[in-house]
Write a protein that holds these residues in place. Structure first.
Motif, mmCIF file in Angstrom:
data_model
loop_
_atom_site.group_PDB
_atom_site.id
_atom_site.type_symbol
_atom_site.label_atom_id
_atom_site.label_comp_id
_atom_site.label_asym_id
_atom_site.label_seq_id
_atom_site.Cartn_x
_atom_site.Cartn_y
_atom_site.Cartn_z
ATOM 1 N N THR A 127 3.134 -4.636 0.813
ATOM 2 C CA THR A 127 4.203 -4.828 -0.167
ATOM 3 C C THR A 127 4.724 -3.467 -0.597
ATOM 4 N N PRO A 128 5.966 -3.142 -0.211
ATOM 5 C CA PRO A 128 6.478 -1.810 -0.566
ATOM 6 C C PRO A 128 6.714 -1.674 -2.067
ATOM 7 N N LEU A 129 6.540 -0.493 -2.596
ATOM 8 C CA LEU A 129 6.802 -0.205 -4.005
ATOM 9 C C LEU A 129 8.268 0.182 -4.181
ATOM 10 N N ASP A 130 8.763 -0.087 -5.385
ATOM 11 C CA ASP A 130 10.143 0.297 -5.709
ATOM 12 C C ASP A 130 10.304 1.807 -5.725
ATOM 13 N N SER A 131 11.394 2.285 -5.216
ATOM 14 C CA SER A 131 11.736 3.695 -5.410
ATOM 15 C C SER A 131 13.226 3.841 -5.215
ATOM 16 N N THR A 132 13.804 4.825 -5.830
ATOM 17 C CA THR A 132 15.265 4.944 -5.802
ATOM 18 C C THR A 132 15.732 6.148 -5.005
ATOM 19 N N CYS A 133 14.823 7.012 -4.654
ATOM 20 C CA CYS A 133 15.267 8.225 -3.984
ATOM 21 C C CYS A 133 14.146 8.810 -3.135
ATOM 22 N N GLY A 134 14.431 9.922 -2.476
ATOM 23 C CA GLY A 134 13.396 10.641 -1.758
ATOM 24 C C GLY A 134 13.291 10.285 -0.292
ATOM 25 N N LEU A 135 12.281 10.855 0.350
ATOM 26 C CA LEU A 135 12.132 10.763 1.796
ATOM 27 C C LEU A 135 10.851 10.047 2.209
ATOM 28 N N HIS A 136 10.311 9.238 1.306
ATOM 29 C CA HIS A 136 9.165 8.428 1.707
ATOM 30 C C HIS A 136 9.143 7.126 0.918
ATOM 31 N N ILE A 137 8.441 6.152 1.473
ATOM 32 C CA ILE A 137 8.227 4.864 0.805
ATOM 33 C C ILE A 137 6.721 4.631 0.773
ATOM 34 N N SER A 138 6.237 4.139 -0.340
ATOM 35 C CA SER A 138 4.830 3.754 -0.389
ATOM 36 C C SER A 138 4.725 2.236 -0.377
ATOM 37 N N ALA A 139 3.624 1.770 0.155
ATOM 38 C CA ALA A 139 3.428 0.317 0.227
ATOM 39 C C ALA A 139 1.967 0.012 -0.090
ATOM 40 N N ARG A 140 1.774 -1.068 -0.818
ATOM 41 C CA ARG A 140 0.430 -1.504 -1.175
ATOM 42 C C ARG A 140 -0.073 -2.455 -0.086
ATOM 43 N N VAL A 141 -1.335 -2.305 0.268
ATOM 44 C CA VAL A 141 -1.935 -3.239 1.212
ATOM 45 C C VAL A 141 -2.228 -4.536 0.454
ATOM 46 N N ASN A 142 -1.754 -5.647 0.993
ATOM 47 C CA ASN A 142 -1.919 -6.920 0.297
ATOM 48 C C ASN A 142 -3.387 -7.303 0.159
ATOM 49 N N ALA A 143 -3.676 -7.993 -0.911
ATOM 50 C CA ALA A 143 -5.047 -8.417 -1.177
ATOM 51 C C ALA A 143 -5.576 -9.196 0.023
ATOM 52 N N GLY A 144 -6.801 -8.933 0.371
ATOM 53 C CA GLY A 144 -7.408 -9.642 1.489
ATOM 54 C C GLY A 144 -7.334 -8.879 2.787
ATOM 55 N N TYR A 145 -6.614 -7.748 2.808
ATOM 56 C CA TYR A 145 -6.509 -6.977 4.053
ATOM 57 C C TYR A 145 -7.197 -5.635 3.895
ATOM 58 N N ASP A 146 -7.667 -5.137 5.006
ATOM 59 C CA ASP A 146 -8.521 -3.951 4.988
ATOM 60 C C ASP A 146 -7.753 -2.735 5.503
ATOM 61 N N ILE A 147 -7.573 -1.752 4.648
ATOM 62 C CA ILE A 147 -6.769 -0.584 5.001
ATOM 63 C C ILE A 147 -7.393 0.201 6.155
ATOM 64 N N ASP A 148 -8.716 0.218 6.217
ATOM 65 C CA ASP A 148 -9.371 0.947 7.313
ATOM 66 C C ASP A 148 -9.000 0.337 8.662
ATOM 67 N N SER A 149 -9.025 -0.999 8.726
ATOM 68 C CA SER A 149 -8.655 -1.665 9.986
ATOM 69 C C SER A 149 -7.202 -1.390 10.328
ATOM 70 N N LEU A 150 -6.344 -1.481 9.309
ATOM 71 C CA LEU A 150 -4.918 -1.258 9.556
ATOM 72 C C LEU A 150 -4.684 0.148 10.110
ATOM 73 N N CYS A 151 -5.366 1.142 9.523
ATOM 74 C CA CYS A 151 -5.168 2.522 9.972
ATOM 75 C C CYS A 151 -5.746 2.739 11.367
ATOM 76 N N ARG A 152 -6.880 2.113 11.628
ATOM 77 C CA ARG A 152 -7.498 2.271 12.944
ATOM 78 C C ARG A 152 -6.573 1.717 14.029
ATOM 79 N N VAL A 153 -6.045 0.533 13.784
ATOM 80 C CA VAL A 153 -5.139 -0.075 14.775
ATOM 81 C C VAL A 153 -3.858 0.767 14.913
ATOM 82 N N ALA A 154 -3.353 1.277 13.796
ATOM 83 C CA ALA A 154 -2.158 2.130 13.865
ATOM 84 C C ALA A 154 -2.427 3.330 14.771
ATOM 85 N N ASP A 155 -3.583 3.940 14.614
ATOM 86 C CA ASP A 155 -3.965 5.061 15.476
ATOM 87 C C ASP A 155 -3.969 4.641 16.937
ATOM 88 N N GLU A 156 -4.573 3.505 17.201
ATOM 89 C CA GLU A 156 -4.647 3.015 18.585
ATOM 90 C C GLU A 156 -3.260 2.757 19.158
#
Lengths: 487, 487
Positions: B403-432
């Motif tokens: 779920t992306p966070l609100d922002s109005t400017c800049g060169l990046h977007i942050s997003a929250r990992v939804n409840a029930g999902y594991d950030i470590d797994s997401l990052c590992r797969v992204a690397d792969e």
């Protein structure tokens, strides 16, 4: 003041929302003095038509300026300028704020050292370089850059120690030209000698320590040392360079210019070099060797740097492009021994991440293209000519008053005022004649070198050198400077 | 190793005395590995003929290298390489030296913070900017400079606070674009935000004080603060910005990014802004406002800076050209309230005299010519396009996980990992999958933001954004990332 402003043309730059542009336009008028306190602004209806914007736009823009305190609305009478942000746009502090600087700031110098620029026809101010250098550099670099540059990246950060190719080039130059023992891996590129000294002071010095600085010497060195809480100790200098036997016990290090002492211009003798290294080994201190202008030698090559004779990693070699290219170019470097390198890289990263790649790229391209060597050779010829002329002129026309000191390199000559003559009178007459000459004791915190004059020729072309010396000779002769006894 | 080197071609560059050139040539051969320990040099008679120099020249050059310990003469057998200066040219310290760094150095970070560059196909690393910016800037500047530049001087030092015309231009830009209350007289130009923070830390902080830093935030801020002996306090941040109510008693100041929090991307709410200024007044502390990337807004203009609402000279505004132009360009600025200005100018003078006029000139020319505005407008369009695409892609294709966070400017977007999902797994797969995504807790010393991901798009063109999100969607779906529960 006061009165009605009938029409106020404000520039609408076309960037950003229109009310922001109007705001900016009015603010600029306040800042640059076109609107002054008490003046009444044009009526919004007319003004809106003049500017081609809606009245609402003007209302929004002026509302912000009212909120910020610059304008005020008087009922039934329109908008007036309340005050103008001309000097500073900050509101005065009204509350009982205790905002203040930290203790460190108390160590800042009351007045930063700058040789006062004199309003003269001919100026022998040291520290300047030929403007030709700047012109040549600009022309060459700009002609070549777009076509055959292989630039480092601007759009990403690079290593804090600087571009690897540039460091290799600088190392090769230093080995060849100054006998420095180094490879590119030993070099950290800085924004100049001020930064090099600041980084080293923070890394090596600290409260309760003492650090030797040449006196007379570059005044900023003692100022930088003091910021670390360290006490600078003024080391005496004579015609053989820094007086090694007078170095006090217990210093953690010292700063010196062994190859061309600033401002005396003398070279540290071989015997003193040996004694200095021996003393450093005995007392276990570091030596910061500033080799600021020895690229410009006038006879045989100058003595190899002190660093080349060091066998104990005690000598830290500093250099810059301020004399070879230009002072405001701001690129310097430190040749760091292995025990220092990691801390130095980290400190550089912290304090400004890296030296601008725009500056690094331009120097790298200048070196790769071969223009650096051509430029250096050309400037050597020019400065050699100037120095020979100045020295000859002093010896032939000013020998009644001055005896120049020996020096083998650099962009200035020092001369001692002969016994029986008064430096104050000489300087006063020089001022009257419109010639800028500089006293040695301007570079001493202890009032030393009070019978020395420093003649810089980096910024003084050949015809000005001739003219300046003539003016001095005639002035000193006619005003009977021989009558004033030294005080 | 060992063996005879039959012919060794060394480059004679034609600069300096011939024996120096030979010395340099041999030294280079040692440095770059062409000569190794134990190898025998060519016989001097033959070699002299090969090089077209006299035997005496070779003797002088090699004598120096013998003296320095790189070569050795074996009787009746010629010259051998004793050791090579390949790694470092410094002699090992043999004596009982106690040379070491001062206490300050212990406060340097063990490892300077750099986001590890990932070997990926698509990289969402924050902190990068478009390469187009660099190309455009180069082309324009270089095309114009020689013809209509009115440059500041390179051949003399300028004021430590920077070129007056450039400061006026920057002030006008800041007033217009960011509602900063300032004139050119309030500005000090630095080599970037690292230097701005280092200067302000030294001027404002000191041993025994506490200073608040946003956490998560830019890690270097705490590192710089620590160098002054001050203790950084990690301030909490939520979706409304820094949590004012959690600010501890007794801080001397804090650092914040109220207009686009790094890395969360949120904006400090109006209520929090008011509370922050009130709290600062009550506890009498300063606020360093870093407005690092708000030039790039994507809808309506972002909120005016915090400094514009300050009525007590408490807010010190920091900015840089790192995002508008390029990070390695190294130009930043401080808008300093009157009580700070004099100390800041002196501190800047001491630490590096002034920012390079090469850099200042190029920016001034860029602004005078109007290219700055054109460039900024162009980059706004480009970044707006990228951001819209990235946001839309995250919302439509990655909404299961993020779920992306609100922002109005800049060169990046942050997003929250939804409840029930594991950030470590997401990052590992992204690397792969070869996609570089970055964890929020990389920017926290307290392990906060551990369920956040940061997507930078400054260095990620449109087609790569599409590709990267596709790879993530496919990878996360197929590898059943929905099964991993958050740890």
């Amino acid at each position: 003041m006061g009165g009605r402003v009938d029409d106020l043309l404000i520039r609408l730059d076309g960037v950003g929302p229109i009310q922001q542009q109007v705001y900016e336009g009015i603010y600029s008028a306040l800042t640059d003095g076109r609107l002054e306190a008490g003046q009444r602004l044009p009526a919004s209806r007319t003004w809106a038509i003049q500017l081609g914007v809606s009245r609402n736009t003007i209302r929004e823009a002026t509302a912000a300026l009212i909120a910020e305190g610059w304008l005020e609305a008087r009922v039934g009478s329109g908008l007036y300028v309340r005050k103008s942000p001309q000097q500073s746009s900050f509101p005065a502090i009204t509350s009982g704020s205790r905002l203040r600087l930290a203790e460190w700031s108390e160590r800042l110098p009351v007045k930063t050292f700058v040789l006062q620029e004199k309003d003269v026809d001919v100026d022998f101010r040291p520290g300047k370089v030929s403007e030709e250098a700047e012109q040549v550099f600009r022309r060459r670099r700009l002609g070549r850059w777009p076509s055959d540059m292989e630039p480092g990246r601007l759009s990403e950060y690079g290593p804090p120690e600087g571009d690897a190719r540039l460091r290799e080039r600088i190392a090769a130059y230093l080995r060849q030209s100054r006998s420095v023992r180094c490879t590119g891996a030993d070099i950290v590129i800085t924004t100049g000698t001020h930064q090099s000294l600041d980084l080293l002071s923070r890394l090596l010095l600290g409260p309760g320590t003492t650090f030797g600085v040449e006196d007379p010497g570059f005044p900023v060195v003692a100022e930088i040392v003091r910021l670390s809480g360290c006490e600078p100790f003024p080391l005496q200098v004579d015609e053989q360079g820094v007086k090694v036997e007078e170095i006090p016990e217990g210093i953690v290090g010292l700063y010196c210019t062994p190859n061309h002492q600033f401002p005396l211009g003398v070279t540290l003798t071989p015997a003193r070099r040996k004694a200095l290294l021996a003393r450093a080994a005995k007392d276990d201190f570091v030596i910061l060797e500033d080799d600021y202008d020895c690229e410009f030698y006038h006879g045989k090559m100058p003595s190899p740097c002190l660093q080349s004779a060091d066998r104990e990693q005690r000598v830290i070699y500093l250099g810059s492009l301020s004399k070879i290219l230009a002072p405001a170019y701001r690129l310097g470097f430190i040749v760091a021994p292995p025990w220092l390198l990691d801390g130095l890289r980290k400190a550089k990263w912290i304090v400004d991440r890296q030296t601008s790649m725009l500056v690094q790229n331009s120097l790298l391209q200048f070196m790769i293209s071969g223009d650096f060597s051509v430029h250096l050779a050309g400037m050597r010829v020019e400065y050699k000519r100037r120095r020979a002329l100045l020295l000859e002129a002093i010896q032939s026309r000013l020998s009644t008053w001055l005896t120049p000191l020996d020096s083998t390199c650099g962009l200035h000559i020092s001369a001692r005022v002969n016994a029986g003559y008064d430096i104050d009178s000489l300087c006063r007459v020089a001022d009257e004649e419109g010639v800028g000459i500089y006293r040695g004791d301007a570079f001493s915190s202890a009032g030393r070198a009070s019978n020395m004059l420093v003649f810089g020729f980096g910024g003084t072309p050949v015809q000005e050198i001739n003219k300046g010396v003539s003016l001095l000779a005639v002035g000193w002769q006619s005003q009977n400077c021989s009558l004033g006894l030294r005080s």
